[in-house]
Design a protein around this motif. Structure first.
Motif, mmCIF file in Angstrom:
data_model
loop_
_atom_site.group_PDB
_atom_site.id
_atom_site.type_symbol
_atom_site.label_atom_id
_atom_site.label_comp_id
_atom_site.label_asym_id
_atom_site.label_seq_id
_atom_site.Cartn_x
_atom_site.Cartn_y
_atom_site.Cartn_z
ATOM 1 N N SER A 1 -11.042 2.631 -6.985
ATOM 2 C CA SER A 1 -12.408 2.700 -6.494
ATOM 3 C C SER A 1 -13.350 3.164 -7.604
ATOM 4 O O SER A 1 -13.066 4.117 -8.326
ATOM 5 N N THR A 2 -14.443 2.453 -7.740
ATOM 6 C CA THR A 2 -15.494 2.820 -8.686
ATOM 7 C C THR A 2 -16.837 2.616 -8.000
ATOM 8 O O THR A 2 -16.889 2.238 -6.835
ATOM 9 N N GLY A 3 -17.901 2.787 -8.724
ATOM 10 C CA GLY A 3 -19.233 2.551 -8.184
ATOM 11 C C GLY A 3 -19.629 1.088 -8.196
ATOM 12 O O GLY A 3 -20.758 0.747 -7.833
ATOM 13 N N CYS A 4 -18.732 0.235 -8.602
ATOM 14 C CA CYS A 4 -19.029 -1.206 -8.633
ATOM 15 C C CYS A 4 -19.249 -1.724 -7.225
ATOM 16 O O CYS A 4 -18.653 -1.241 -6.266
ATOM 17 N N SER A 5 -20.093 -2.720 -7.124
ATOM 18 C CA SER A 5 -20.350 -3.274 -5.801
ATOM 19 C C SER A 5 -20.122 -4.779 -5.798
ATOM 20 O O SER A 5 -20.231 -5.451 -6.824
ATOM 21 N N THR A 6 -19.769 -5.261 -4.626
ATOM 22 C CA THR A 6 -19.651 -6.693 -4.378
ATOM 23 C C THR A 6 -20.662 -7.026 -3.287
ATOM 24 O O THR A 6 -21.377 -6.140 -2.812
ATOM 25 N N GLN A 7 -20.657 -8.240 -2.852
ATOM 26 C CA GLN A 7 -21.565 -8.597 -1.755
ATOM 27 C C GLN A 7 -21.132 -7.955 -0.440
ATOM 28 O O GLN A 7 -21.883 -7.938 0.524
ATOM 29 N N TRP A 8 -19.902 -7.388 -0.407
ATOM 30 C CA TRP A 8 -19.386 -6.802 0.820
ATOM 31 C C TRP A 8 -19.497 -5.287 0.860
ATOM 32 O O TRP A 8 -19.678 -4.717 1.927
ATOM 33 N N ALA A 9 -19.347 -4.623 -0.262
ATOM 34 C CA ALA A 9 -19.340 -3.150 -0.241
ATOM 35 C C ALA A 9 -19.319 -2.586 -1.655
ATOM 36 O O ALA A 9 -19.142 -3.307 -2.632
ATOM 37 N N VAL A 10 -19.468 -1.262 -1.736
ATOM 38 C CA VAL A 10 -19.327 -0.548 -3.003
ATOM 39 C C VAL A 10 -17.934 0.076 -3.022
ATOM 40 O O VAL A 10 -17.518 0.710 -2.055
ATOM 41 N N GLY A 11 -17.204 -0.126 -4.103
ATOM 42 C CA GLY A 11 -15.868 0.447 -4.234
ATOM 43 C C GLY A 11 -14.810 -0.625 -4.397
ATOM 44 O O GLY A 11 -15.090 -1.724 -4.865
ATOM 45 N N PRO B 1 0.815 -1.224 0.000
ATOM 46 C CA PRO B 1 0.000 0.000 0.000
ATOM 47 C C PRO B 1 0.841 1.263 0.000
ATOM 48 O O PRO B 1 1.968 1.278 0.478
ATOM 49 N N TRP B 2 0.263 2.319 -0.549
ATOM 50 C CA TRP B 2 0.907 3.636 -0.500
ATOM 51 C C TRP B 2 0.279 4.514 0.583
ATOM 52 O O TRP B 2 0.810 5.562 0.935
ATOM 53 N N THR B 3 -0.844 4.077 1.125
ATOM 54 C CA THR B 3 -1.526 4.798 2.199
ATOM 55 C C THR B 3 -2.391 3.818 2.973
ATOM 56 O O THR B 3 -2.721 2.733 2.476
ATOM 57 N N ASN B 4 -2.799 4.190 4.198
ATOM 58 C CA ASN B 4 -3.794 3.392 4.916
ATOM 59 C C ASN B 4 -5.161 4.066 4.860
ATOM 60 O O ASN B 4 -6.111 3.605 5.467
ATOM 61 N N GLN B 5 -5.248 5.155 4.115
ATOM 62 C CA GLN B 5 -6.528 5.844 3.896
ATOM 63 C C GLN B 5 -7.399 5.003 2.969
ATOM 64 O O GLN B 5 -6.916 4.096 2.295
ATOM 65 N N ASN B 6 -8.658 5.373 2.897
ATOM 66 C CA ASN B 6 -9.604 4.619 2.091
ATOM 67 C C ASN B 6 -10.406 5.597 1.234
ATOM 68 O O ASN B 6 -10.876 6.608 1.734
ATOM 69 N N ALA B 7 -10.586 5.296 -0.041
ATOM 70 C CA ALA B 7 -11.306 6.187 -0.957
ATOM 71 C C ALA B 7 -12.811 5.946 -0.950
ATOM 72 O O ALA B 7 -13.560 6.706 -1.550
ATOM 73 N N ASP B 8 -13.264 4.888 -0.301
ATOM 74 C CA ASP B 8 -14.679 4.518 -0.376
ATOM 75 C C ASP B 8 -15.083 3.745 0.880
ATOM 76 O O ASP B 8 -14.344 3.727 1.859
ATOM 77 N N VAL B 9 -16.228 3.097 0.838
ATOM 78 C CA VAL B 9 -16.706 2.349 2.007
ATOM 79 C C VAL B 9 -16.227 0.904 2.017
ATOM 80 O O VAL B 9 -16.476 0.177 2.982
ATOM 81 N N ALA B 10 -15.545 0.467 0.974
ATOM 82 C CA ALA B 10 -15.012 -0.894 0.938
ATOM 83 C C ALA B 10 -13.723 -0.920 1.764
ATOM 84 O O ALA B 10 -12.765 -0.211 1.460
ATOM 85 N N ASN B 11 -13.728 -1.695 2.826
ATOM 86 C CA ASN B 11 -12.552 -1.756 3.685
ATOM 87 C C ASN B 11 -11.332 -2.242 2.911
ATOM 88 O O ASN B 11 -11.421 -3.195 2.127
ATOM 89 N N ASN B 12 -10.192 -1.610 3.161
ATOM 90 C CA ASN B 12 -8.955 -2.028 2.519
ATOM 91 C C ASN B 12 -8.511 -3.383 3.059
ATOM 92 O O ASN B 12 -8.580 -3.631 4.258
ATOM 93 N N LEU B 13 -8.049 -4.236 2.173
ATOM 94 C CA LEU B 13 -7.575 -5.562 2.584
ATOM 95 C C LEU B 13 -6.207 -5.490 3.249
ATOM 96 O O LEU B 13 -5.896 -6.307 4.117
#
Length: 186
Positions: A108-118, A53-65
């Protein structure tokens, strides 16, 4: 188990390494490759999956792995690149073929998975949160001038071939003294 059952009709053994999940150093990864080359003679090794990673920030609501750093590489675009350069050089130094980054463009995009959007990986890409390539970030790892080992070819040998990459050129030397140097274009 595959080796003991004579499954040997392959060329490359691929490995995965994520510092956040595999608590070993870059040097230990290189040493593992060297050990495996001894255990599986005639097979090549490559790191087929890694990221930093280059940051621990997050661009969306999908938690970073992955959101943690390792000692010596605080999170930043420049350190993402340096971590990749150091890892790749260790792989090369220990006889590995190279490294593949997973997944440098999972922005990050508007795509969604069963876990979150982004994207759960937006902080490990080579792009900032505005989806602009970070020129000082991980992408620079691919253009680094690595030190590749070379083999010594005895003068007059008819069997030896040496291939070296330096700066922007591949140089191919044949045992009979003929040298061909070709540019490399991206």
């Amino acid at each position: 188990q595959f080796w003991n059952n004579d499954v040997r009709d392959f060329d490359i053994i691929g490995l995965s390494y994520y510092a956040a999940y595999h608590p070993v150093t870059i040097q230990a990864v290189g040493q593992l490759i060297e050990d495996l080359r001894f255990d599986y003679p005639g097979k090549s090794f490559m790191l087929f999956e890694t990221a930093y990673p280059w940051t621990n920030q997050n661009a969306d609501v999908a938690n970073n792995l992955i959101s943690s750093s390792v000692p010596g590489y605080p999170l930043s675009p420049a350190n993402q690149k340096q971590w990749m350069v150091d890892l790749t050089q260790s792989v090369i130094d220990h006889g590995g073929l190279g490294v593949v980054y997973w997944e440098p463009a999972w922005v990050s995009t508007g795509c969604s998975t069963q876990w979150a959007v982004g994207s759960h990986w937006d902080n490990c890409t080579f792009f900032n949160f505005d989806q602009e390539l970070m020129a000082n970030g991980g992408i620079g790892w691919m253009l680094h001038d690595y030190d590749f080992p070379t083999a010594v070819i005895e003068p007059g040998s008819k069997d030896g071939i040496q291939i070296c990459y330096r700066h922007d050129r591949f140089q191919i030397s044949f045992g009979q003294g003929f040298v061909n140097s070709q540019p490399l274009y991206f």
